[in-house]
Motif scaffolding. Sequence first.
Motif, mmCIF file in Angstrom:
data_model
loop_
_atom_site.group_PDB
_atom_site.id
_atom_site.type_symbol
_atom_site.label_atom_id
_atom_site.label_comp_id
_atom_site.label_asym_id
_atom_site.label_seq_id
_atom_site.Cartn_x
_atom_site.Cartn_y
_atom_site.Cartn_z
ATOM 1 N N UNK A 1 35.109 46.080 35.554
ATOM 2 C CA UNK A 1 35.796 45.800 36.813
ATOM 3 C C UNK A 1 37.000 44.884 36.587
ATOM 4 N N UNK A 2 36.826 43.825 35.785
ATOM 5 C CA UNK A 2 37.925 42.899 35.513
ATOM 6 C C UNK A 2 39.077 43.591 34.799
ATOM 7 N N UNK A 3 38.765 44.386 33.781
ATOM 8 C CA UNK A 3 39.819 45.094 33.040
ATOM 9 C C UNK A 3 40.545 46.068 33.957
ATOM 10 N N UNK A 4 39.792 46.792 34.786
ATOM 11 C CA UNK A 4 40.419 47.770 35.663
ATOM 12 C C UNK A 4 41.279 47.097 36.722
ATOM 13 N N UNK A 5 40.783 46.042 37.384
ATOM 14 C CA UNK A 5 41.552 45.420 38.461
ATOM 15 C C UNK A 5 42.840 44.809 37.917
ATOM 16 N N UNK A 6 42.814 44.261 36.722
ATOM 17 C CA UNK A 6 44.036 43.683 36.153
ATOM 18 C C UNK A 6 45.064 44.781 35.876
ATOM 19 N N UNK A 7 44.625 45.886 35.281
ATOM 20 C CA UNK A 7 45.516 47.013 35.008
ATOM 21 C C UNK A 7 46.013 47.651 36.302
ATOM 22 N N UNK B 1 39.488 37.343 39.682
ATOM 23 C CA UNK B 1 38.246 36.759 40.183
ATOM 24 C C UNK B 1 37.256 37.901 40.333
ATOM 25 N N UNK B 2 35.971 37.591 40.198
ATOM 26 C CA UNK B 2 34.982 38.668 40.245
ATOM 27 C C UNK B 2 33.682 38.180 40.862
ATOM 28 N N UNK B 3 32.860 39.132 41.235
ATOM 29 C CA UNK B 3 31.496 38.900 41.699
ATOM 30 C C UNK B 3 30.668 40.049 41.194
ATOM 31 N N UNK B 4 29.424 40.160 41.626
ATOM 32 C CA UNK B 4 28.515 41.137 41.030
ATOM 33 C C UNK B 4 28.941 42.591 41.194
ATOM 34 N N UNK B 5 29.761 42.919 42.199
ATOM 35 C CA UNK B 5 30.149 44.314 42.388
ATOM 36 C C UNK B 5 31.630 44.499 42.681
ATOM 37 N N UNK B 6 32.455 43.543 42.256
ATOM 38 C CA UNK B 6 33.874 43.691 42.525
ATOM 39 C C UNK B 6 34.715 42.707 41.747
ATOM 40 N N UNK B 7 36.027 42.914 41.829
ATOM 41 C CA UNK B 7 36.983 42.037 41.174
ATOM 42 C C UNK B 7 38.280 42.053 41.986
ATOM 43 N N UNK B 8 39.073 40.983 41.833
ATOM 44 C CA UNK B 8 40.314 40.852 42.590
ATOM 45 C C UNK B 8 41.403 40.261 41.712
ATOM 46 N N UNK B 9 42.631 40.569 42.054
ATOM 47 C CA UNK B 9 43.797 39.955 41.445
ATOM 48 C C UNK B 9 44.875 39.853 42.517
#
Length: 172
Positions: A154-160, A113-121
């Motif tokens: 951000x999405x690629x990094x948080x998933x990894x 999940x993401x928003x303008x300045x972050x991402x989560x998993x």
Amino acid sequence: MRAILALGLVLLLPALAACAGDERDYTVPTSLCGTPVDSELLEPLLPIGKELGRKGGFSGQEGPKQICTVRVDCTAWLVTHGEWREGGYTALDAARDRRGRGGEHAADGGKVAYWDQGAATVVPCRSEKWRAQTFSVVVESVYRDGRKGDIDALNAFVESYGKAVAERLPCA
């Protein structure tokens, strides 16, 4: 009075210059607070600058909540949050809990999940110690001068990063 003000400015300028830069003089790290990271995925999230510092721990063993702060030239730039959670907790839940202002979106089939300045998993991991079934990982780009973060990066990094964190967690 003007002489004192001028002297103060002269003394302050070198300190300000130490916290500014126009190129990346530091090496992009291969770990953040003890967790291995893909430096190629981390690089687009970090600014140019002279010095990089990290503070905190992030292995799932330090406590129910964990924070790792990455500073570039005296400014917090990237913060990762980890927290033990109940079963059924989703990446979108983590984004909403962290952000709390709306504007969160799910991606990659709900893995991120993401928003303008972050991402989560969220990674599955049972912990009797913390009475949890999952562990949430949030990455925030906290200092962007009001600019939107690079959502794809951000999405690629948080998933990894979430996968790397999962490998270190003491799952039961």
